[in-house]
Design a protein around this motif. Structure first.
Motif, PDB file in Angstrom:
ATOM      1  N   UNK A  70       0.733  -1.612   0.057  1.00  0.00           N
ATOM      2  CA  UNK A  70       0.091   0.612  -0.179  1.00  0.00           C
ATOM      3  C   UNK A  70       1.015   1.361  -0.289  1.00  0.00           C
ATOM      4  N   UNK A  71       1.667   1.787   1.357  1.00  0.00           N
ATOM      5  CA  UNK A  71       2.815   2.736   1.010  1.00  0.00           C
ATOM      6  C   UNK A  71       3.498   2.574   0.337  1.00  0.00           C
ATOM      7  N   UNK A  72       4.555   1.277   0.591  1.00  0.00           N
ATOM      8  CA  UNK A  72       5.513   0.814  -0.215  1.00  0.00           C
ATOM      9  C   UNK A  72       5.842  -0.811  -0.651  1.00  0.00           C
ATOM     10  N   UNK A  73       6.272  -0.897  -1.363  1.00  0.00           N
ATOM     11  CA  UNK A  73       6.695  -2.697  -1.366  1.00  0.00           C
ATOM     12  C   UNK A  73       8.660  -2.410  -1.463  1.00  0.00           C
ATOM     13  N   UNK A  74       8.645  -3.986  -1.000  1.00  0.00           N
ATOM     14  CA  UNK A  74      10.366  -4.590  -0.804  1.00  0.00           C
ATOM     15  C   UNK A  74      10.462  -5.537  -2.467  1.00  0.00           C
ATOM     16  N   UNK A  75      10.591  -4.995  -3.327  1.00  0.00           N
ATOM     17  CA  UNK A  75      10.087  -6.214  -4.310  1.00  0.00           C
ATOM     18  C   UNK A  75      12.318  -6.365  -4.556  1.00  0.00           C
ATOM     19  N   UNK A  76      11.611  -7.133  -5.583  1.00  0.00           N
ATOM     20  CA  UNK A  76      13.238  -8.054  -6.031  1.00  0.00           C
ATOM     21  C   UNK A  76      13.541  -6.516  -7.452  1.00  0.00           C
ATOM     22  N   UNK A  77      14.923  -7.183  -7.471  1.00  0.00           N
ATOM     23  CA  UNK A  77      15.654  -6.676  -9.093  1.00  0.00           C
ATOM     24  C   UNK A  77      16.673  -7.269  -9.448  1.00  0.00           C
ATOM     25  N   UNK A  78      16.864  -8.410  -9.731  1.00  0.00           N
ATOM     26  CA  UNK A  78      17.379  -9.139 -10.525  1.00  0.00           C
ATOM     27  C   UNK A  78      18.640 -10.359  -8.714  1.00  0.00           C
TER      28      UNK A  78
END
Length: 331
Positions: free
Chosen positions: A107-115
């Motif tokens: 909602x406010x943020x996400x921790x995502x994978x980039x490589x």
């Protein structure tokens, strides 16, 4: 150049033996061993165990109004999606996210994978929250305009009569037509309204193509998994919000949020750009363990601060003394 927290932690754990650089009688280093490479097997479980060691540091990084349990639960829910990421980059992203008090639940943020890197990405709602936290605005409006809506903007008319948007609420969302514009404006403390930012679909695509390195990497790799691929409308809205930042009063937190996201786009550590209440202790411990010389920079900075403080006090005293003497002479 000052090295990042991640590099310091990795250097400390890779190069320094346990206890190196620690004064006699000091507590054991709070920074556990941080693997520099992705975990190869049972990654999510291993990352969960590893991240548990940092829960105290993460909790102290959070603003007082954010409940640590809710934040950590959201982080744990994201760990399966981060399999293969460097644990050091996960720490960087989690601490950067905690610095702003955003819950990484999408909602406010996400921790995502980039490589092999984990990155903290604020959503457009996170930017709105930062604007509210600044104290300069009382409300923020971010909307999409669809083909079936009534919409007009006449910049030569005074606000708020220059701007009209009436969504066609009589039809279902899937019948409102294609999105045409994203817009954002803010009502400022004191009652004024900011300049509205209006971005067409062409504007959004131009911003994406010019500035989103994550989109460019995904396009080159043929993966189509960047946020511009998967959440285009939200990124369109966020582009409008980020343009709005340029025309409203800004706070240090708002400027830091932009810098943190720019670091993510460039593949750089994010924590260096985030507000820094607690991670300084992690940095200091890593520096001691790695036997770096950067602590001398802090020592050199103290006399400068004292000297500036002395100048600001001595000059007014001299002026007040002169005025009193002149007053006595006139009397």
């Amino acid at each position: 150049m000052t090295t990042s927290l991640l590099n310091r932690v990795k250097a400390a754990t890779a190069e320094a033996p346990s206890g190196a650089g620690r004064p006699a009688g000091a507590e054991e280093a709070p920074v556990p061993s941080v693997p520099a490479a992705p975990v190869e097997s049972e990654t999510a479980e291993a990352l969960h165990t590893w991240l548990t060691r940092y829960e105290g540091h993460i909790a102290r990084r959070l603003p007082s109004h954010v409940e640590a349990g809710a934040f950590l639960a959201a982080v744990r829910d994201r760990l399966p999606a981060l399999e293969g990421c460097s644990p050091a980059s996960i720490l960087d992203a989690v601490l950067a996210c905690a610095s702003f008090g955003f819950i990484p639940d999408g909602r406010e943020a996400v921790i995502s994978r980039d490589g092999t890197l984990a990155t903290f990405i604020p959503t457009y709602r996170g930017y709105v929250k930062a604007m509210h936290n600044s104290g300069f605005v009382t409300s923020v409006r971010v909307e999409m305009v669809y083909e079936g809506d009534e919409f007009a903007y006449e910049p030569t008319r005074p606000a708020p009569d220059d701007f009209v948007h009436r969504p066609n609420l009589d039809v279902p969302k899937d019948k409102r037509g294609a999105p045409k514009f994203a817009y954002a404006f803010a009502w400022l403390r004191g009652g004024d309204r900011s300049q509205p930012i209006i971005l067409s679909s062409e504007d959004a695509d131009e911003i994406r193509d010019l500035y989103s390195t994550a989109y460019q990497r995904a396009e080159s790799a043929g993966t189509d998994d960047s946020f511009w691929h998967t959440h285009r409308l939200d990124m369109w809205r966020k582009s409008a919000i980020r343009r709005l930042y340029k025309v409203v009063p800004t706070s240090a937190e708002m400027r830091a949020l932009e810098a943190v996201e720019e670091a993510a786009e460039a593949g750089r550590p994010q924590l260096d750009q985030a507000p820094d209440p607690e991670a300084a202790e992690l940095v200091a411990e890593a520096e001691r363990a790695a036997r770096t010389a950067e602590a001398s920079q802090d020592v050199a900075a103290r006399p400068m601060a004292l000297k500036a403080k002395g100048r600001s006090r001595s000059k007014p005293k001299k002026q007040r003394g002169g005025r009193r003497a002149g007053a006595r002479g006139r009397s």
